[in-house]
Motif scaffolding. Structure first.
Motif, PDB file in Angstrom:
ATOM      1  N   GLU A  88      86.017 -80.498  37.319  1.00 37.01           N
ATOM      2  CA  GLU A  88      85.928 -80.473  38.780  1.00 37.01           C
ATOM      3  C   GLU A  88      86.848 -81.527  39.387  1.00 37.01           C
ATOM      4  OE1 GLU A  88      82.740 -80.963  42.442  1.00 37.01           O
ATOM      5  OE2 GLU A  88      82.019 -81.052  40.393  1.00 37.01           O
ATOM      6  N   GLN A  89      86.832 -82.739  38.821  1.00 41.75           N
ATOM      7  CA  GLN A  89      87.688 -83.811  39.345  1.00 41.75           C
ATOM      8  C   GLN A  89      89.161 -83.471  39.158  1.00 41.75           C
ATOM      9  OE1 GLN A  89      86.504 -86.708  41.012  1.00 41.75           O
ATOM     10  NE2 GLN A  89      88.653 -86.684  41.605  1.00 41.75           N
ATOM     11  N   ALA A  90      89.513 -82.869  38.031  1.00 37.80           N
ATOM     12  CA  ALA A  90      90.910 -82.482  37.793  1.00 37.80           C
ATOM     13  C   ALA A  90      91.370 -81.473  38.845  1.00 37.80           C
ATOM     14  CB  ALA A  90      91.073 -81.919  36.387  1.00 37.80           C
ATOM     15  N   PHE A  91      90.522 -80.500  39.169  1.00 34.74           N
ATOM     16  CA  PHE A  91      90.881 -79.525  40.201  1.00 34.74           C
ATOM     17  C   PHE A  91      90.972 -80.175  41.575  1.00 34.74           C
ATOM     18  CE2 PHE A  91      90.277 -76.107  37.191  1.00 34.74           C
ATOM     19  CZ  PHE A  91      91.108 -75.108  37.672  1.00 34.74           C
ATOM     20  N   LEU A  92      90.071 -81.116  41.864  1.00 38.22           N
ATOM     21  CA  LEU A  92      90.145 -81.829  43.143  1.00 38.22           C
ATOM     22  C   LEU A  92      91.425 -82.663  43.223  1.00 38.22           C
ATOM     23  CD1 LEU A  92      86.418 -82.895  43.535  1.00 38.22           C
ATOM     24  CD2 LEU A  92      87.634 -81.117  44.823  1.00 38.22           C
ATOM     25  N   SER A 133      98.734 -75.557  48.734  1.00 37.11           N
ATOM     26  CA  SER A 133      97.287 -75.496  48.553  1.00 37.11           C
ATOM     27  C   SER A 133      96.970 -74.708  47.285  1.00 37.11           C
ATOM     28  CB  SER A 133      96.620 -74.830  49.749  1.00 37.11           C
ATOM     29  OG  SER A 133      96.927 -73.451  49.767  1.00 37.11           O
ATOM     30  N   LEU A 134      95.696 -74.702  46.924  1.00 36.34           N
ATOM     31  CA  LEU A 134      95.269 -73.955  45.743  1.00 36.34           C
ATOM     32  C   LEU A 134      95.587 -72.468  45.866  1.00 36.34           C
ATOM     33  CD1 LEU A 134      91.853 -75.713  45.033  1.00 36.34           C
ATOM     34  CD2 LEU A 134      93.906 -75.818  43.603  1.00 36.34           C
ATOM     35  N   LYS A 135      95.527 -71.908  47.075  1.00 38.77           N
ATOM     36  CA  LYS A 135      95.798 -70.476  47.249  1.00 38.77           C
ATOM     37  C   LYS A 135      97.279 -70.142  47.066  1.00 38.77           C
ATOM     38  CE  LYS A 135      95.926 -70.309  52.362  1.00 38.77           C
ATOM     39  NZ  LYS A 135      97.191 -70.884  52.505  1.00 38.77           N
ATOM     40  N   ASP A 136      98.133 -71.153  47.044  1.00 39.27           N
ATOM     41  CA  ASP A 136      99.573 -70.940  46.882  1.00 39.27           C
ATOM     42  C   ASP A 136     100.057 -71.197  45.456  1.00 39.27           C
ATOM     43  OD1 ASP A 136     100.134 -70.353  49.687  1.00 39.27           O
ATOM     44  OD2 ASP A 136      99.591 -72.456  50.026  1.00 39.27           O
ATOM     45  N   VAL A 137      99.119 -71.469  44.543  1.00 37.80           N
ATOM     46  CA  VAL A 137      99.496 -71.749  43.152  1.00 37.80           C
ATOM     47  C   VAL A 137      99.981 -70.456  42.495  1.00 37.80           C
ATOM     48  CG1 VAL A 137      98.655 -72.470  40.882  1.00 37.80           C
ATOM     49  CG2 VAL A 137      97.994 -73.744  42.937  1.00 37.80           C
ATOM     50  N   ILE A 138     101.133 -70.552  41.852  1.00 40.70           N
ATOM     51  CA  ILE A 138     101.757 -69.422  41.171  1.00 40.70           C
ATOM     52  C   ILE A 138     101.397 -69.437  39.690  1.00 40.70           C
ATOM     53  CG2 ILE A 138     103.979 -68.426  40.507  1.00 40.70           C
ATOM     54  CD1 ILE A 138     105.103 -69.808  43.099  1.00 40.70           C
ATOM     55  N   LEU A 171      85.602 -72.735  36.356  1.00 41.03           N
ATOM     56  CA  LEU A 171      86.352 -73.590  37.279  1.00 41.03           C
ATOM     57  C   LEU A 171      87.424 -72.788  38.007  1.00 41.03           C
ATOM     58  CD1 LEU A 171      86.670 -76.736  35.021  1.00 41.03           C
ATOM     59  CD2 LEU A 171      85.591 -76.707  37.283  1.00 41.03           C
ATOM     60  N   ARG A 172      88.126 -71.920  37.275  1.00 39.03           N
ATOM     61  CA  ARG A 172      89.148 -71.074  37.906  1.00 39.03           C
ATOM     62  C   ARG A 172      88.510 -70.190  38.980  1.00 39.03           C
ATOM     63  NH1 ARG A 172      93.917 -69.696  36.299  1.00 39.03           N
ATOM     64  NH2 ARG A 172      93.496 -67.486  36.559  1.00 39.03           N
ATOM     65  N   ARG A 173      87.331 -69.624  38.671  1.00 36.17           N
ATOM     66  CA  ARG A 173      86.630 -68.766  39.627  1.00 36.17           C
ATOM     67  C   ARG A 173      86.255 -69.554  40.883  1.00 36.17           C
ATOM     68  NH1 ARG A 173      82.973 -66.976  36.368  1.00 36.17           N
ATOM     69  NH2 ARG A 173      84.120 -65.118  35.817  1.00 36.17           N
ATOM     70  N   ARG A 174      85.872 -70.808  40.703  1.00 38.55           N
ATOM     71  CA  ARG A 174      85.436 -71.643  41.826  1.00 38.55           C
ATOM     72  C   ARG A 174      86.600 -72.092  42.709  1.00 38.55           C
ATOM     73  NH1 ARG A 174      82.652 -77.547  41.277  1.00 38.55           N
ATOM     74  NH2 ARG A 174      82.897 -78.105  43.443  1.00 38.55           N
ATOM     75  N   PHE A 175      87.727 -72.467  42.092  1.00 42.37           N
ATOM     76  CA  PHE A 175      88.822 -73.093  42.845  1.00 42.37           C
ATOM     77  C   PHE A 175      89.961 -72.145  43.207  1.00 42.37           C
ATOM     78  CE2 PHE A 175      86.687 -76.815  41.140  1.00 42.37           C
ATOM     79  CZ  PHE A 175      86.720 -77.680  42.214  1.00 42.37           C
ATOM     80  N   PHE A 176      90.097 -71.026  42.500  1.00 42.18           N
ATOM     81  CA  PHE A 176      91.148 -70.069  42.807  1.00 42.18           C
ATOM     82  C   PHE A 176      90.529 -68.782  43.319  1.00 42.18           C
ATOM     83  CE2 PHE A 176      93.552 -72.317  39.244  1.00 42.18           C
ATOM     84  CZ  PHE A 176      94.390 -73.003  40.099  1.00 42.18           C
ATOM     85  N   SER A 177      91.354 -67.956  43.966  1.00 45.06           N
ATOM     86  CA  SER A 177      90.906 -66.641  44.411  1.00 45.06           C
ATOM     87  C   SER A 177      92.023 -65.638  44.117  1.00 45.06           C
ATOM     88  CB  SER A 177      90.559 -66.662  45.900  1.00 45.06           C
ATOM     89  OG  SER A 177      91.669 -67.089  46.665  1.00 45.06           O
ATOM     90  N   ALA A 178      91.669 -64.369  44.170  1.00 40.93           N
ATOM     91  CA  ALA A 178      92.645 -63.317  43.881  1.00 40.93           C
ATOM     92  C   ALA A 178      93.741 -63.310  44.942  1.00 40.93           C
ATOM     93  CB  ALA A 178      91.939 -61.973  43.822  1.00 40.93           C
ATOM     94  N   PHE A 214      86.267 -73.022  26.916  1.00 40.26           N
ATOM     95  CA  PHE A 214      87.004 -71.931  27.560  1.00 40.26           C
ATOM     96  C   PHE A 214      86.202 -71.306  28.704  1.00 40.26           C
ATOM     97  CE2 PHE A 214      88.300 -67.511  28.046  1.00 40.26           C
ATOM     98  CZ  PHE A 214      89.660 -67.648  28.223  1.00 40.26           C
ATOM     99  N   ASP A 215      84.920 -71.011  28.469  1.00 42.56           N
ATOM    100  CA  ASP A 215      84.098 -70.403  29.523  1.00 42.56           C
ATOM    101  C   ASP A 215      83.957 -71.335  30.723  1.00 42.56           C
ATOM    102  OD1 ASP A 215      83.789 -68.077  28.057  1.00 42.56           O
ATOM    103  OD2 ASP A 215      81.814 -68.630  27.265  1.00 42.56           O
TER     104      ASP A 215
END
Length: 130
Positions: free
Chosen positions: A51-55, A67-72, A90-97, A84-85
């Motif tokens: 969580e801290q790494a994503f923040l 922003s996170l929504k602009d990550v390629i 974390l990806r589900r929480r911080f990124f979106s489709a 892995f799970d």
């Protein structure tokens, strides 16, 4: 032309690293681990570090105008692929489709023996009027 991205606090400067580099409309963010503002790895195990790494990634992206929504593309390094799970959660929480392209790799160690995860990213910098 290259433009350095700086966040406060900046624990990277003493090691001759940039938090990120902007090149044109792209932002390249250095690996972000689960370190708090004091530079020490946070307590609480993998979930807290992740969580801290994503923040930290979010803060570096914002400092570079993204922003996170602009990550390629992200590369996520873990010291135990047994998490892995947790990484997927974390990806589900911080990124979106649409989700960014991703590489998850298990490595022997990170810069701090207590660190269990580090995330680097390439992101777009949105243009005005977009």
């Amino acid at each position: 032309m290259l433009k350095q991205v700086i966040t406060q606090p900046d624990h990277y400067a003493p090691f001759l690293l940039s938090q990120g580099i902007q090149f044109g409309n792209l932002l390249f963010i250095s690996g972000q681990a689960g370190a708090g503002d004091d530079g020490k790895i946070v307590d609480g195990g993998f979930a807290a570090q992740g969580e801290q790494a994503f923040l930290n990634l979010q803060r570096a992206l914002q400092a570079g105008g993204s922003s996170l929504k602009d990550v390629i593309k992200v590369t996520i390094f873990v010291t135990d692929m047994g998490h892995f799970d947790d990484v997927v959660a974390l990806r589900r929480r911080f990124f979106s489709a649409p989700y960014p392209a991703d590489t998850i790799a298990e490595i022997k160690a990170l810069y701090d023996p207590a660190a269990m995860i580090e995330i680097e990213a390439i992101a777009a910098i949105p243009q005005e009027g977009r």
